[in-house]
Design a protein around this motif. Structure first.
Motif, PDB file in Angstrom:
ATOM      1  N   VAL A 194      11.666  35.126 -28.042  1.00  5.44           N
ATOM      2  CA  VAL A 194      10.609  35.951 -27.483  1.00  5.44           C
ATOM      3  C   VAL A 194       9.887  34.324 -26.221  1.00  5.44           C
ATOM      4  O   VAL A 194      10.172  33.796 -27.093  1.00  5.44           O
ATOM      5  N   ASP A 195       8.642  35.562 -25.934  1.00  6.58           N
ATOM      6  CA  ASP A 195       7.597  34.609 -25.987  1.00  6.58           C
ATOM      7  C   ASP A 195       7.602  33.188 -26.732  1.00  6.58           C
ATOM      8  O   ASP A 195       7.345  34.181 -27.989  1.00  6.58           O
ATOM      9  N   GLN A 196       6.820  32.248 -26.014  1.00  5.90           N
ATOM     10  CA  GLN A 196       6.085  31.524 -27.348  1.00  5.90           C
ATOM     11  C   GLN A 196       5.155  32.174 -28.555  1.00  5.90           C
ATOM     12  O   GLN A 196       4.850  31.485 -29.433  1.00  5.90           O
ATOM     13  N   SER A 197       4.654  32.835 -27.420  1.00  2.82           N
ATOM     14  CA  SER A 197       2.884  32.823 -28.078  1.00  2.82           C
ATOM     15  C   SER A 197       2.534  34.018 -28.909  1.00  2.82           C
ATOM     16  O   SER A 197       1.704  33.691 -30.071  1.00  2.82           O
ATOM     17  N   LEU A 198       4.503  34.596 -29.000  1.00  3.54           N
ATOM     18  CA  LEU A 198       3.870  36.351 -30.209  1.00  3.54           C
ATOM     19  C   LEU A 198       4.256  35.532 -31.526  1.00  3.54           C
ATOM     20  O   LEU A 198       4.280  36.196 -32.175  1.00  3.54           O
ATOM     21  N   VAL A 199       5.263  34.890 -31.390  1.00  7.57           N
ATOM     22  CA  VAL A 199       5.579  34.320 -33.361  1.00  7.57           C
ATOM     23  C   VAL A 199       5.629  32.627 -33.578  1.00  7.57           C
ATOM     24  O   VAL A 199       6.579  31.816 -33.229  1.00  7.57           O
ATOM     25  N   PRO A 200       4.147  32.173 -33.567  1.00  7.38           N
ATOM     26  CA  PRO A 200       3.905  31.589 -34.133  1.00  7.38           C
ATOM     27  C   PRO A 200       4.556  30.999 -35.238  1.00  7.38           C
ATOM     28  O   PRO A 200       4.431  31.508 -36.081  1.00  7.38           O
ATOM     29  N   GLY A 201       5.118  29.589 -35.993  1.00  9.66           N
ATOM     30  CA  GLY A 201       5.398  29.368 -37.160  1.00  9.66           C
ATOM     31  C   GLY A 201       3.625  28.740 -38.412  1.00  9.66           C
ATOM     32  O   GLY A 201       2.755  29.526 -37.473  1.00  9.66           O
ATOM     33  N   VAL A 202       4.161  28.836 -39.570  1.00  8.38           N
ATOM     34  CA  VAL A 202       3.280  27.821 -40.024  1.00  8.38           C
ATOM     35  C   VAL A 202       3.171  26.386 -39.954  1.00  8.38           C
ATOM     36  O   VAL A 202       4.268  25.667 -40.390  1.00  8.38           O
ATOM     37  N   PHE A 203       2.042  26.069 -41.149  1.00  7.78           N
ATOM     38  CA  PHE A 203       1.872  24.691 -41.090  1.00  7.78           C
ATOM     39  C   PHE A 203       1.002  25.136 -42.223  1.00  7.78           C
ATOM     40  O   PHE A 203      -0.611  25.344 -42.188  1.00  7.78           O
ATOM     41  N   PHE A 204       0.793  24.447 -43.414  1.00  7.76           N
ATOM     42  CA  PHE A 204       0.271  23.855 -44.840  1.00  7.76           C
ATOM     43  C   PHE A 204       0.206  22.587 -44.680  1.00  7.76           C
ATOM     44  O   PHE A 204       1.737  21.781 -45.017  1.00  7.76           O
ATOM     45  N   CYS A 205      -0.574  21.968 -45.399  1.00  6.41           N
ATOM     46  CA  CYS A 205      -0.855  21.009 -45.900  1.00  6.41           C
ATOM     47  C   CYS A 205      -1.611  20.561 -46.940  1.00  6.41           C
ATOM     48  O   CYS A 205      -2.699  21.515 -47.082  1.00  6.41           O
ATOM     49  N   ASN A 206      -1.633  19.690 -48.066  1.00  9.41           N
ATOM     50  CA  ASN A 206      -2.369  19.440 -49.276  1.00  9.41           C
ATOM     51  C   ASN A 206      -3.369  18.813 -48.921  1.00  9.41           C
ATOM     52  O   ASN A 206      -3.763  17.974 -49.777  1.00  9.41           O
ATOM     53  N   ARG A 207      -3.613  18.343 -47.406  1.00  3.77           N
ATOM     54  CA  ARG A 207      -4.774  17.828 -47.159  1.00  3.77           C
ATOM     55  C   ARG A 207      -5.674  18.431 -46.008  1.00  3.77           C
ATOM     56  O   ARG A 207      -4.698  19.081 -45.272  1.00  3.77           O
ATOM     57  N   PRO A 208      -6.984  18.374 -45.851  1.00  2.37           N
ATOM     58  CA  PRO A 208      -7.411  19.195 -45.314  1.00  2.37           C
ATOM     59  C   PRO A 208      -7.820  18.158 -43.923  1.00  2.37           C
ATOM     60  O   PRO A 208      -7.269  16.979 -43.840  1.00  2.37           O
TER      61      PRO A 208
END
Length: 618
Positions: free
Chosen positions: A565-579
């Motif tokens: 679909v449109d890219q704005s509707l399905v963002p993925g996730v980004f986690f990191c152990n550094r702020p």
């Protein structure tokens, strides 16, 4: 191969020393970067489950470091997104726009990521362009372990080891075709698989399991005997000298099969068997024939002996790029429980590989992609309900995986957990070719019938056509073999089609490829990209170039979750152990330059992404 590698090690060491001279990197205090890719993990759902207290390990990682939604590519399709993840560039530079591409000469479909040849001399060629970040890191003496990252088949040479992921074919050369032995063959063929009639006499059926083709239409095959027990609650299968007894609803371990191609040539595969008997009749399901990693018929790893090493160390495992058999569930050949069991058995294989790599890699880069999150959401995001519990349970399983990985991190380790896109529902399909036909941009041959692969199209009058999951292509002069659209007409045609599409209830945005892509391969991609609204997607028929009369159809398959679909509707996730240092809205092309900068390596100027501003302890 192992002996040769050992003997050549001193020479390779000297050569790599001279190649790395002058390539110095900054000291950042980071010894190891670990990337856990969770295909399709959705930012919105992850946020909700964290707020409900159901993802404690994700929440702990967010508190210790950071969590952000990650903008995917345009379109947000896995091969496109993962190619941008590894290269840090847009599709105009890496040349992957969809799962499928079309031949400019014949208009027939081609796999976009690789070209595979079979017969007396098998070969494979990678079609993805640009350079993954681990290639750049290798030039600075950094060793990488890359496990099942999509669009890495066939594997390339670099300073590290790689087990290829999505787009590795099965032993038949397809992207995954199962076999179903049954006493009730359907009149219509199965999508994604073969039906073979099992004629029982005195409870026994003698069949053949087809394998790879040496000559077109003449597959190799091995005998397979099925013997039903009297109460029909179990069967005994004999194949390649092995005897397997399965109870009703039971799945076997990996079975090795050998197809003899000549006096000194054989092709080895792995498969699992599943037995079911119900009101649909007797069924023996055989998974797609995975290339045996211990005796690979095609290269599935770099170095070539790496898959052999893993198989000897951890046992047999799936090598097929799309190993979780969604088509078998779509067709009702297997049920929900069998599919979930299959998905998580493959997940456990991947998990064992990752933790073995973490144990052996004290510095460098380790990246591993898990597919269970994507496959479960595709098949259990259902309009009728009942799938939410399965999906939420999967998120809990991914949370436990993240907790296990986090516990293995040491001082000087950087951990990133990310996904290539999110998920939404797929309720209605749009046949873009039917729309182009209705609007007068596409024409059919006289007396033509519905046919796949654009075979009914009259190219002498057609100005635009669709293929794949979101792209519209123009029938351009000088590009397509029977093109009629001149360069001077392209701009006006884009405006006309985009203006009409935007009036459709299914369409959120229409993107001009010349505005969103840049690079040497822009002309290979679609001319317009359709960003569908939530609940809509290109129809199954549209994806393979079938021109129907109906523009909109209901999606009746089990596969009711999607992200095309449109890219704005399905963002993925980004986690990191550094702020983070300040605010940042990362996109998927930012991952590659972030890894390089974290390791003290200059970011190549050709990369489109920018390093995510992480606080790195020095």
């Amino acid at each position: 191969l192992v002996i040769a590698a050992v003997l050549s090690w001193p020479f390779r060491l000297v050569l790599s020393f001279f190649l790395r001279r002058g390539k110095k990197r900054d000291k950042t205090g980071i010894r190891r970067v670990v990337i856990v890719g969770l295909d399709g993990l959705d930012a919105k759902r992850t946020q909700r489950l964290m707020e409900e207290g159901r993802l404690p390990n994700f929440s702990a990682l967010r508190e210790r470091g950071c969590f952000k939604s990650l903008l995917s590519t345009c379109p947000p399709i896995s091969p496109v997104a993962w190619s941008s993840f590894m290269t840090g560039v847009n599709p105009g530079k890496h040349n992957i726009y969809d799962f499928l591409n079309r031949s400019l000469g014949t208009y027939l479909p081609e796999l976009s990521s690789s070209r595979i040849g079979s017969g007396r001399k098998s070969y494979a060629k990678l079609l993805r362009k640009s350079r993954p970040f681990w290639h750049v890191a290798g030039e600075y003496g950094i060793f990488s372990t890359i496990l099942r990252v999509p669009i890495t088949f066939p594997p390339e040479k670099f300073n590290g080891v790689c087990l290829s992921g999505m787009c590795v074919p099965d032993l038949r050369g397809t992207q995954g075709s199962f076999t179903c032995f049954t006493d009730r063959v359907q009149e219509s063929p199965l999508e994604g698989g073969l039906q073979i009639r099992a004629d029982f006499s005195n409870g026994r059926a003698r069949c053949f399991l087809p394998g790879p083709e040496i000559r077109p239409g003449s597959p190799l095959q091995v005998p397979l005997t099925i013997e039903r027990e009297k109460d029909d609650t179990a069967v005994c299968i004999a194949v390649c000298g092995q005897k397997i007894r399965l109870k009703q609803g039971q799945t076997s371990e990996w079975i090795s099969v050998r197809f003899k191609a000549g006096l000194f040539r054989s092709a080895y595969g792995l498969c699992r068997l599943y037995f079911a008997s119900d009101d649909k009749g007797f069924r023996l399901y055989v998974t797609p024939l995975n290339i045996d990693p211990a005796r690979p018929a095609l290269p599935v790893s770099h170095p070539s002996y790496y898959s052999v090493y893993l198989a000897r160390l951890l046992g047999p495992f799936a090598t097929l790029g799309l190993a979780e058999d969604t088509w078998a569930l779509n067709e009702g050949v297997i049920d929900d429980d069998a599919f979930v069991q299959q998905v998580y058995s493959i997940h456990e294989e991947r998990r064992a590989m990752l933790f073995e790599s973490l144990k052996r890699t004290k510095k460098g880069i380790v990246a591993c992609v898990f597919d269970a999150s994507d496959r479960i959401q595709h098949m259990f995001t259902r309009a009728a309900g009942g799938g939410d519990a399965v999906v939420d349970s999967m998120y809990g399983k991914m949370d436990r995986l993240v907790g296990e990985v986090s516990s293995k991190m040491c001082e000087g380790d950087l951990l990133m957990v990310m996904s290539d896109h999110g998920f939404t529902s797929f309720r209605q399909g749009v046949n873009l070719n039917a729309w182009l036909l209705r609007e007068g941009f596409l024409h059919l041959l006289p007396d033509s019938k519905e046919d796949k692969y654009l075979q009914a199209v009259d190219w002498s009058r057609t100005r635009a056509y669709s293929f794949g999951l979101s792209g519209i292509y123009f029938n351009k002069q000088g590009r397509e073999s029977r093109g009629i659209v001149a360069d001077a007409e392209v701009g006006a045609l884009k405006e006309e089609i985009a203006a009409r599409l935007k009036k459709e209830p299914a369409v959120l945005r229409v993107y001009d490829s010349s505005a969103v892509y840049h690079g040497p391969y822009v002309n290979n991609g679609p001319d317009l990209i359709v960003g569908f609204r939530e609940g809509w997607r290109a129809s199954w028929e549209s994806a393979v170039g079938t021109v129907q009369t109906r523009v909109v159809t209901e999606n009746t398959k089990v596969w009711q979750g999607d992200h095309c679909v449109d890219q704005s509707l399905v963002p993925g996730v980004f986690f990191c152990n550094r702020p983070l240092e300040g605010e940042s809205n990362p996109v998927i092309t930012d991952i590659a330059p972030t890894v390089l900068k974290t390791m003290g390596i200059p970011v190549p100027s050709y990369m489109d992404g920018k390093p995510i501003p992480l606080k790195i302890m020095r």
